[in-house]
Design a protein around this motif. Structure first.
Motif, PDB file in Angstrom:
ATOM      1  N   SER A 114     -10.996  -4.957   7.635  1.00 47.90           N
ATOM      2  CA  SER A 114     -10.567  -5.394   6.307  1.00 47.90           C
ATOM      3  C   SER A 114     -10.615  -4.237   5.303  1.00 47.90           C
ATOM      4  CB  SER A 114     -11.398  -6.573   5.819  1.00 47.90           C
ATOM      5  OG  SER A 114     -12.771  -6.218   5.730  1.00 47.90           O
ATOM      6  N   LEU A 115     -11.658  -3.435   5.357  1.00 50.41           N
ATOM      7  CA  LEU A 115     -11.739  -2.249   4.493  1.00 50.41           C
ATOM      8  C   LEU A 115     -10.934  -1.091   5.070  1.00 50.41           C
ATOM      9  CD1 LEU A 115     -15.429  -1.927   3.250  1.00 50.41           C
ATOM     10  CD2 LEU A 115     -13.404  -2.511   1.926  1.00 50.41           C
ATOM     11  N   ALA A 116     -10.841  -1.043   6.381  1.00 52.04           N
ATOM     12  CA  ALA A 116     -10.099   0.042   7.027  1.00 52.04           C
ATOM     13  C   ALA A 116      -8.638   0.046   6.572  1.00 52.04           C
ATOM     14  CB  ALA A 116     -10.194  -0.081   8.544  1.00 52.04           C
ATOM     15  N   LYS A 117      -8.074  -1.133   6.365  1.00 48.75           N
ATOM     16  CA  LYS A 117      -6.681  -1.228   5.894  1.00 48.75           C
ATOM     17  C   LYS A 117      -6.537  -0.614   4.515  1.00 48.75           C
ATOM     18  CE  LYS A 117      -6.102  -5.530   8.395  1.00 48.75           C
ATOM     19  NZ  LYS A 117      -5.998  -6.991   8.257  1.00 48.75           N
ATOM     20  N   ILE A 118      -7.498  -0.898   3.644  1.00 47.72           N
ATOM     21  CA  ILE A 118      -7.448  -0.347   2.288  1.00 47.72           C
ATOM     22  C   ILE A 118      -7.693   1.161   2.328  1.00 47.72           C
ATOM     23  CG2 ILE A 118      -8.482  -0.444  -0.022  1.00 47.72           C
ATOM     24  CD1 ILE A 118      -9.300  -3.355   0.675  1.00 47.72           C
ATOM     25  N   TRP A 119      -8.624   1.596   3.180  1.00 46.52           N
ATOM     26  CA  TRP A 119      -8.913   3.024   3.332  1.00 46.52           C
ATOM     27  C   TRP A 119      -7.652   3.777   3.766  1.00 46.52           C
ATOM     28  CZ3 TRP A 119      -8.637   6.313   7.536  1.00 46.52           C
ATOM     29  CH2 TRP A 119      -9.263   7.560   7.393  1.00 46.52           C
ATOM     30  N   LEU A 120      -6.952   3.228   4.766  1.00 45.76           N
ATOM     31  CA  LEU A 120      -5.746   3.874   5.277  1.00 45.76           C
ATOM     32  C   LEU A 120      -4.628   3.862   4.239  1.00 45.76           C
ATOM     33  CD1 LEU A 120      -4.377   5.329   7.592  1.00 45.76           C
ATOM     34  CD2 LEU A 120      -3.783   3.093   8.553  1.00 45.76           C
ATOM     35  N   ALA A 121      -4.463   2.743   3.549  1.00 52.88           N
ATOM     36  CA  ALA A 121      -3.441   2.662   2.499  1.00 52.88           C
ATOM     37  C   ALA A 121      -3.696   3.705   1.420  1.00 52.88           C
ATOM     38  CB  ALA A 121      -3.420   1.264   1.898  1.00 52.88           C
ATOM     39  N   ASP A 122      -4.946   3.901   1.076  1.00 47.53           N
ATOM     40  CA  ASP A 122      -5.324   4.901   0.084  1.00 47.53           C
ATOM     41  C   ASP A 122      -4.955   6.308   0.559  1.00 47.53           C
ATOM     42  OD1 ASP A 122      -6.458   4.809  -2.530  1.00 47.53           O
ATOM     43  OD2 ASP A 122      -8.300   5.724  -1.771  1.00 47.53           O
ATOM     44  N   LYS A 123      -5.233   6.586   1.834  1.00 42.33           N
ATOM     45  CA  LYS A 123      -4.893   7.901   2.402  1.00 42.33           C
ATOM     46  C   LYS A 123      -3.386   8.132   2.352  1.00 42.33           C
ATOM     47  CE  LYS A 123      -7.967  10.026   4.797  1.00 42.33           C
ATOM     48  NZ  LYS A 123      -8.638  11.262   4.411  1.00 42.33           N
ATOM     49  N   VAL A 124      -2.625   7.141   2.773  1.00 40.15           N
ATOM     50  CA  VAL A 124      -1.166   7.260   2.786  1.00 40.15           C
ATOM     51  C   VAL A 124      -0.657   7.469   1.360  1.00 40.15           C
ATOM     52  CG1 VAL A 124       0.995   6.043   3.254  1.00 40.15           C
ATOM     53  CG2 VAL A 124      -0.871   5.956   4.917  1.00 40.15           C
ATOM     54  N   TYR A 125      -1.154   6.673   0.437  1.00 37.17           N
ATOM     55  CA  TYR A 125      -0.730   6.795  -0.956  1.00 37.17           C
ATOM     56  C   TYR A 125      -0.968   8.204  -1.492  1.00 37.17           C
ATOM     57  CZ  TYR A 125      -0.588   6.390  -5.993  1.00 37.17           C
ATOM     58  OH  TYR A 125      -0.305   6.620  -7.310  1.00 37.17           O
ATOM     59  N   ASN A 126      -2.137   8.751  -1.217  1.00 41.28           N
ATOM     60  CA  ASN A 126      -2.457  10.092  -1.714  1.00 41.28           C
ATOM     61  C   ASN A 126      -1.550  11.166  -1.130  1.00 41.28           C
ATOM     62  OD1 ASN A 126      -4.500   9.494  -3.580  1.00 41.28           O
ATOM     63  ND2 ASN A 126      -5.978   9.247  -1.936  1.00 41.28           N
ATOM     64  N   VAL A 127      -1.020  10.935   0.064  1.00 36.22           N
ATOM     65  CA  VAL A 127      -0.102  11.906   0.667  1.00 36.22           C
ATOM     66  C   VAL A 127       1.296  11.799   0.060  1.00 36.22           C
ATOM     67  CG1 VAL A 127       1.103  12.511   2.818  1.00 36.22           C
ATOM     68  CG2 VAL A 127      -1.362  12.076   2.844  1.00 36.22           C
ATOM     69  N   VAL A 128       1.771  10.587  -0.207  1.00 36.87           N
ATOM     70  CA  VAL A 128       3.168  10.405  -0.601  1.00 36.87           C
ATOM     71  C   VAL A 128       3.399  10.164  -2.092  1.00 36.87           C
ATOM     72  CG1 VAL A 128       3.772   9.513   1.679  1.00 36.87           C
ATOM     73  CG2 VAL A 128       3.244   7.915  -0.165  1.00 36.87           C
ATOM     74  N   LYS A 129       2.358   9.991  -2.875  1.00 37.60           N
ATOM     75  CA  LYS A 129       2.515   9.556  -4.265  1.00 37.60           C
ATOM     76  C   LYS A 129       3.430  10.431  -5.114  1.00 37.60           C
ATOM     77  CE  LYS A 129      -1.701  11.766  -5.832  1.00 37.60           C
ATOM     78  NZ  LYS A 129      -3.061  11.546  -6.272  1.00 37.60           N
ATOM     79  N   ASP A 130       3.492  11.710  -4.849  1.00 42.34           N
ATOM     80  CA  ASP A 130       4.315  12.606  -5.662  1.00 42.34           C
ATOM     81  C   ASP A 130       5.643  12.967  -5.007  1.00 42.34           C
ATOM     82  OD1 ASP A 130       2.348  12.726  -7.694  1.00 42.34           O
ATOM     83  OD2 ASP A 130       1.246  14.261  -6.588  1.00 42.34           O
ATOM     84  N   GLU A 131       5.951  12.321  -3.914  1.00 42.00           N
ATOM     85  CA  GLU A 131       7.192  12.612  -3.191  1.00 42.00           C
ATOM     86  C   GLU A 131       8.319  11.717  -3.706  1.00 42.00           C
ATOM     87  OE1 GLU A 131       7.664  15.041  -1.049  1.00 42.00           O
ATOM     88  OE2 GLU A 131       5.560  15.645  -1.090  1.00 42.00           O
ATOM     89  N   PRO A 132       9.450  12.307  -4.086  1.00 43.59           N
ATOM     90  CA  PRO A 132      10.565  11.506  -4.595  1.00 43.59           C
ATOM     91  C   PRO A 132      11.093  10.481  -3.570  1.00 43.59           C
ATOM     92  CG  PRO A 132      10.941  13.841  -5.029  1.00 43.59           C
ATOM     93  CD  PRO A 132       9.723  13.738  -4.165  1.00 43.59           C
ATOM     94  N   ALA A 133      11.031  10.805  -2.306  1.00 41.92           N
ATOM     95  CA  ALA A 133      11.569   9.918  -1.276  1.00 41.92           C
ATOM     96  C   ALA A 133      10.474   9.083  -0.610  1.00 41.92           C
ATOM     97  CB  ALA A 133      12.317  10.743  -0.237  1.00 41.92           C
ATOM     98  N   ALA A 134       9.370   8.882  -1.289  1.00 36.97           N
ATOM     99  CA  ALA A 134       8.230   8.188  -0.690  1.00 36.97           C
ATOM    100  C   ALA A 134       8.584   6.786  -0.201  1.00 36.97           C
ATOM    101  CB  ALA A 134       7.082   8.114  -1.683  1.00 36.97           C
ATOM    102  N   LYS A 135       9.249   6.002  -1.034  1.00 37.51           N
ATOM    103  CA  LYS A 135       9.575   4.624  -0.642  1.00 37.51           C
ATOM    104  C   LYS A 135      10.481   4.590   0.584  1.00 37.51           C
ATOM    105  CE  LYS A 135       8.930   2.318  -5.043  1.00 37.51           C
ATOM    106  NZ  LYS A 135       9.525   1.489  -6.081  1.00 37.51           N
ATOM    107  N   GLU A 136      11.475   5.444   0.602  1.00 39.58           N
ATOM    108  CA  GLU A 136      12.385   5.475   1.738  1.00 39.58           C
ATOM    109  C   GLU A 136      11.660   5.913   3.007  1.00 39.58           C
ATOM    110  OE1 GLU A 136      13.002   6.912  -1.219  1.00 39.58           O
ATOM    111  OE2 GLU A 136      14.696   5.762  -1.975  1.00 39.58           O
TER     112      GLU A 136
END
Length: 90
Positions: A59-81
């Protein structure tokens, strides 16, 4: 995201940061930085916290992983795609 969840869990349990820091074998200052999103928690610590609070596995692992992914892609213009492409693969 993840740090805020840790803080919420700790405050709901009325525990000081030092208790969680001791559980994870880290100093209180480091734990504080984790809660404030300034430092990332090691992946191997996530199941320890889940067990401590009696949470469902991953349950926390999902949030931990989502946080990691977000920190990698947050400034990328094509992140959503890019994330949509990954979702199709998964």
């Amino acid at each position: 995201m993840f740090g805020s969840k840790l803080k919420q869990l700790r405050e709901d349990a009325k525990l000081p940061q030092r208790k969680l820091a001791a559980l994870l074998d880290i100093d209180t200052a480091t734990y504080s930085k984790i809660e404030n999103g300034l430092f990332a928690l090691r992946k191997e610590c996530v199941p320890i916290i889940e067990e401590f609070y009696g949470l469902e596995k991953d349950s926390l692992a999902k949030i931990w992983l989502a946080d990691k992914v977000y920190n990698v892609v947050k400034d990328e213009p094509a992140a959503k795609e890019a994330l949509n492409a990954v979702e199709k693969i998964l």
